[in-house]
Design a protein around this motif. Structure first.
Motif, PDB file in Angstrom:
ATOM      1  N   LEU A 265      62.122  58.214  -1.117  1.00 29.52           N
ATOM      2  CA  LEU A 265      60.899  58.622  -1.815  1.00 29.52           C
ATOM      3  C   LEU A 265      61.222  58.988  -3.266  1.00 29.52           C
ATOM      4  O   LEU A 265      60.483  58.618  -4.198  1.00 29.52           O
ATOM      5  CB  LEU A 265      60.265  59.811  -1.094  1.00 29.52           C
ATOM      6  CG  LEU A 265      59.018  60.431  -1.753  1.00 29.52           C
ATOM      7  CD1 LEU A 265      57.921  59.392  -1.924  1.00 29.52           C
ATOM      8  CD2 LEU A 265      58.512  61.614  -0.936  1.00 29.52           C
ATOM      9  N   HIS A 266      62.347  59.676  -3.457  1.00 25.66           N
ATOM     10  CA  HIS A 266      62.755  60.062  -4.809  1.00 25.66           C
ATOM     11  C   HIS A 266      62.948  58.827  -5.683  1.00 25.66           C
ATOM     12  O   HIS A 266      62.497  58.788  -6.833  1.00 25.66           O
ATOM     13  CB  HIS A 266      64.042  60.888  -4.739  1.00 25.66           C
ATOM     14  CG  HIS A 266      64.530  61.357  -6.076  1.00 25.66           C
ATOM     15  ND1 HIS A 266      63.972  62.410  -6.746  1.00 25.66           N
ATOM     16  CD2 HIS A 266      65.518  60.871  -6.877  1.00 25.66           C
ATOM     17  CE1 HIS A 266      64.585  62.584  -7.899  1.00 25.66           C
ATOM     18  NE2 HIS A 266      65.536  61.669  -8.005  1.00 25.66           N
ATOM     19  N   ARG A 267      63.636  57.804  -5.126  1.00 21.27           N
ATOM     20  CA  ARG A 267      63.862  56.575  -5.893  1.00 21.27           C
ATOM     21  C   ARG A 267      62.546  55.874  -6.216  1.00 21.27           C
ATOM     22  O   ARG A 267      62.385  55.291  -7.289  1.00 21.27           O
ATOM     23  CB  ARG A 267      64.785  55.647  -5.103  1.00 21.27           C
ATOM     24  CG  ARG A 267      66.222  56.124  -5.064  1.00 21.27           C
ATOM     25  CD  ARG A 267      67.077  55.227  -4.216  1.00 21.27           C
ATOM     26  NE  ARG A 267      68.455  55.706  -4.172  1.00 21.27           N
ATOM     27  CZ  ARG A 267      69.395  55.187  -3.398  1.00 21.27           C
ATOM     28  NH1 ARG A 267      69.108  54.195  -2.580  1.00 21.27           N
ATOM     29  NH2 ARG A 267      70.620  55.677  -3.417  1.00 21.27           N
ATOM     30  N   SER A 268      61.621  55.927  -5.298  1.00 18.80           N
ATOM     31  CA  SER A 268      60.314  55.302  -5.548  1.00 18.80           C
ATOM     32  C   SER A 268      59.580  56.009  -6.679  1.00 18.80           C
ATOM     33  O   SER A 268      58.935  55.375  -7.521  1.00 18.80           O
ATOM     34  CB  SER A 268      59.458  55.335  -4.276  1.00 18.80           C
ATOM     35  OG  SER A 268      60.079  54.622  -3.239  1.00 18.80           O
ATOM     36  N   LEU A 269      59.685  57.328  -6.705  1.00 16.02           N
ATOM     37  CA  LEU A 269      58.974  58.102  -7.724  1.00 16.02           C
ATOM     38  C   LEU A 269      59.534  57.875  -9.119  1.00 16.02           C
ATOM     39  O   LEU A 269      58.797  57.849 -10.105  1.00 16.02           O
ATOM     40  CB  LEU A 269      59.024  59.600  -7.387  1.00 16.02           C
ATOM     41  CG  LEU A 269      58.191  60.062  -6.196  1.00 16.02           C
ATOM     42  CD1 LEU A 269      58.550  61.498  -5.819  1.00 16.02           C
ATOM     43  CD2 LEU A 269      56.700  59.960  -6.497  1.00 16.02           C
TER      44      LEU A 269
END
Length: 637
Positions: free
Chosen positions: A45-49
């Motif tokens: 999720l962090h990488r997506s954000l």
């Protein structure tokens, strides 16, 4: 057709090299797949954000879809990334601020506040500042962020986080959170040597913007460190720190000396936004900066195309207040301002009028100055702007505009006053403002009766108390202008000056103490006395001299005694006239001038068939050395 490049022949060595490259690529891809398989959902999720290609819309969509999965780390990341995208133009701030998905993210993120690191707390505060969010639920979030950052900053804080945090509070004008601001500033002092140039400029800016009550010691420390590192400052940081110390009214002489040296040598590094800010700051500071102003004149003209109207007004104001008289620059400023006149806001309009008028006034004794109105095209455009903005102008704007039109001898001012008058009836004025506007009415041949009545009522309706409220200089200007304007329908000023209580109050305000009796005050007294006689108030003028004598302070100057002398002669007041001659003698630098003046007083007494007054004047010549042949002749008569 033959190729320019040599043909590469393939051989066994090339095949081996290609095979090795393929194996390396396959191994790299396998490692990537293994890492992806090992990542947790939170990391994914962090990488997506934080994906580089994300817009604010993308960040909000991803965060809102994973709302239940947002932990402390990802909630802070989502808020910060959305604000970053907004700032670089991905989404308008106002729209993002109202987006319900962002409000939901903030609501979910709030309970994680205590788990955020100092860097994340700083990022959230910065995001709220960029989005101008400091109300409702967000206000409580900001309060909790401030408390948490205050607890962590001493142990975890680094210069970048400290400067960003105080910038955020200053941008939000978060005066309610001054304890966190104070804690951060005190922690900054412990690490001041580690501060980079941007950290120094931002921290000083925040102190000035928030007008922090205890700012002086911090500003002194930042000034010392900034002076050492000023050569490393870029154009933006130079303008920021100049503005900070000017706005905070902290005149650190070593810092300003270094600023003048650096800005004059590196003026080309100051862009279209930085140059107006720097010039404004140097003008406000009052530090001698002619070197910067002279170096910046041509740079400013080259930068006009990248400036908005506020920048142009700031440059005009700075040069009018503190810069050298750059005639070519003001010609260019006039054209640039006229081209943007429809963008003017009320403050811009008033400042622009004042600036061009102040330059005109300063050049009154310049032999090269052409008589008559200056910059007619600009003032024609400003006249139209007065009509357009009339409903938004306040008292100070009215004063600056009308005073400027008078100084610049702008004809047709009646049209401007017609446009301003409805708004003028809704505001109140002080003596300083009225003095400037009445002066304009007096020096221009066009008299607007309704405006004059309104202004005189504003200062004189409550009597002499209203006239003297704003000091002797403005009192003198108001009385002088009234004497030269058409008679008022209500006679506000005349009635105030003729009141029995007026002379005592006037004498007290005009004279002040003995230490305050400057040459300027003496000129004010002379102007008031002359004007009182011009208005036919001879009794009040005589009573004013009596009150000056009661106060024991009659060193009123040559001009004032001359005013009483001429006024008394015109009014047929022989006693006052001879007394004024004697006062004039006291202002002479001794014999023989004082003797000549007293002889004239005695001769005047004889011409008025008042030998008693002649004897009184001659008796003031006590010593034999003070007398001459004319004195003896007059005594014989």
């Amino acid at each position: 057709m033959a190729s320019f490049y040599p043909v590469k022949k393939e051989g066994p060595s090339d095949v081996t090299r290609v095979a090795a490259s393929l194996r390396a690529g396959a191994a790299k891809q396998e490692n990537v797949l293994k890492k992806q398989a090992a990542t947790t959902p939170g990391q994914q999720l962090h990488r997506s954000l934080i994906a580089k290609e994300n817009s604010a819309e993308d960040v909000l969509r991803i965060a809102h879809q994973a709302l239940a999965e947002l932990d402390a780390n990802n909630s802070a990341t989502a808020i910060h990334k959305a604000a970053q995208c907004c700032r670089r133009g991905g989404r308008e701030t106002a729209n993002l601020r109202r987006d319900t998905r962002l409000l939901e993210v903030l609501r979910v993120a709030h309970p994680n506040c205590g788990a955020w690191t100092s860097r994340q707390l700083c990022h959230v505060a910065w995001s709220l500042a960029v989005l101008s969010m400091n109300g409702g639920h967000t206000a409580q979030l900001l309060a909790d962020v401030c408390d948490a950052f205050g607890r962590r900053v001493a142990t975890e804080g680094v210069p970048q986080d400290m400067s960003t945090f105080v910038w955020s509070l200053a941008t939000l004008l978060a005066v309610d959170h001054s304890p966190a601001f104070d804690i951060t500033m005190r922690a900054s002092m412990e690490k001041l040597s580690e501060f980079g140039v941007q950290d120094l400029a931002i921290s000083a800016w925040a102190l000035a913007k928030l007008l922090f009550a205890e700012r002086r010691p911090f500003l002194a420390a930042f000034a010392s460190e900034s002076t050492r590192k000023l050569q490393e400052f870029g154009g933006r940081n130079l303008s920021s720190i100049s503005w900070a110390y000017a706005a905070a009214q902290h005149r650190d002489l070593p810092l300003f000396a270094a600023l003048v040296e650096q800005c004059s040598a590196r003026v080309t590094e100051l862009g279209a936004q930085e140059l107006p800010i720097t010039l404004w700051a140097l003008a406000v500071s009052g530090y001698p900066a002619d070197a910067v102003f002279r170096a910046a004149a041509s740079q400013a003209q080259r930068s006009f195309s990248g400036m908005d109207v506020s920048h142009i007004c700031n440059i005009a104001w700075a040069y009018a207040r503190a810069g050298p008289r750059e005639e070519e620059l003001f010609e260019a400023l006039g054209h640039a301002a006229a081209a943007r006149v429809r963008e003017l806001e009320p403050l811009h309009l008033a400042n622009l009028c004042w600036s061009f008028a102040n330059v005109s006034r300063a050049d009154e004794l310049n032999e090269l100055r052409q008589p008559g109105q200056r910059h007619p095209a600009l003032f024609a455009a400003l006249t139209a702007s007065c009509s357009r903005l009339a409903g938004e102008l306040v008292a100070q704007h009215h004063s600056s505009i009308l005073w400027a039109f008078g100084v610049c001898q702008v004809r047709g001012i009646g049209k401007v006053i017609d446009a301003l008058l409805p708004g003028m009836r809704r505001v109140s004025y002080d003596g300083r403002q009225v003095a400037g506007m009445l002066w304009t009415m007096a020096v221009l041949s066009e008299h607007h009766r309704d405006c004059i009545e309104l202004l005189l009522r504003a200062v004189a309706e409550e009597g002499v108390v209203g006239l003297v409220k704003d000091g002797p200089a403005h009192l003198a200007s108001i009385v002088w202008a009234t004497a030269r304007l058409p008679p008022s329908r209500n006679g506000f000023v005349e009635k105030a000056l003729a009141h029995p209580s007026a002379p005592k109050r006037l004498a007290s305000e005009l004279l002040g103490s003995a230490a305050e009796l400057s040459e300027g005050r003496r000129q004010n007294i002379a102007a008031v006395v002359r004007s009182m006689y011009d208005m036919g108030l001879s009794t009040a003028a005589s009573a004013l001299l009596d009150e000056c004598e009661v106060l024991g302070n009659i060193c009123v100057g040559t001009e004032a005694w001359a005013a009483w002398l001429c006024g008394a002669a015109g009014a047929g007041d022989a006693e006052l006239e001879v007394k004024a001659w004697a006062g004039l003698a006291d202002n002479c630098d001794g014999v023989p001038r004082s003797t000549v003046v007293l002889n004239a007083a005695a001769a005047r007494g004889l011409s008025l068939s008042r030998p008693d007054l002649s004897r009184w004047a001659l008796n003031l010549l006590v010593e034999e050395a003070e007398c001459d042949s004319v004195t003896n002749f007059l005594r014989s008569r």
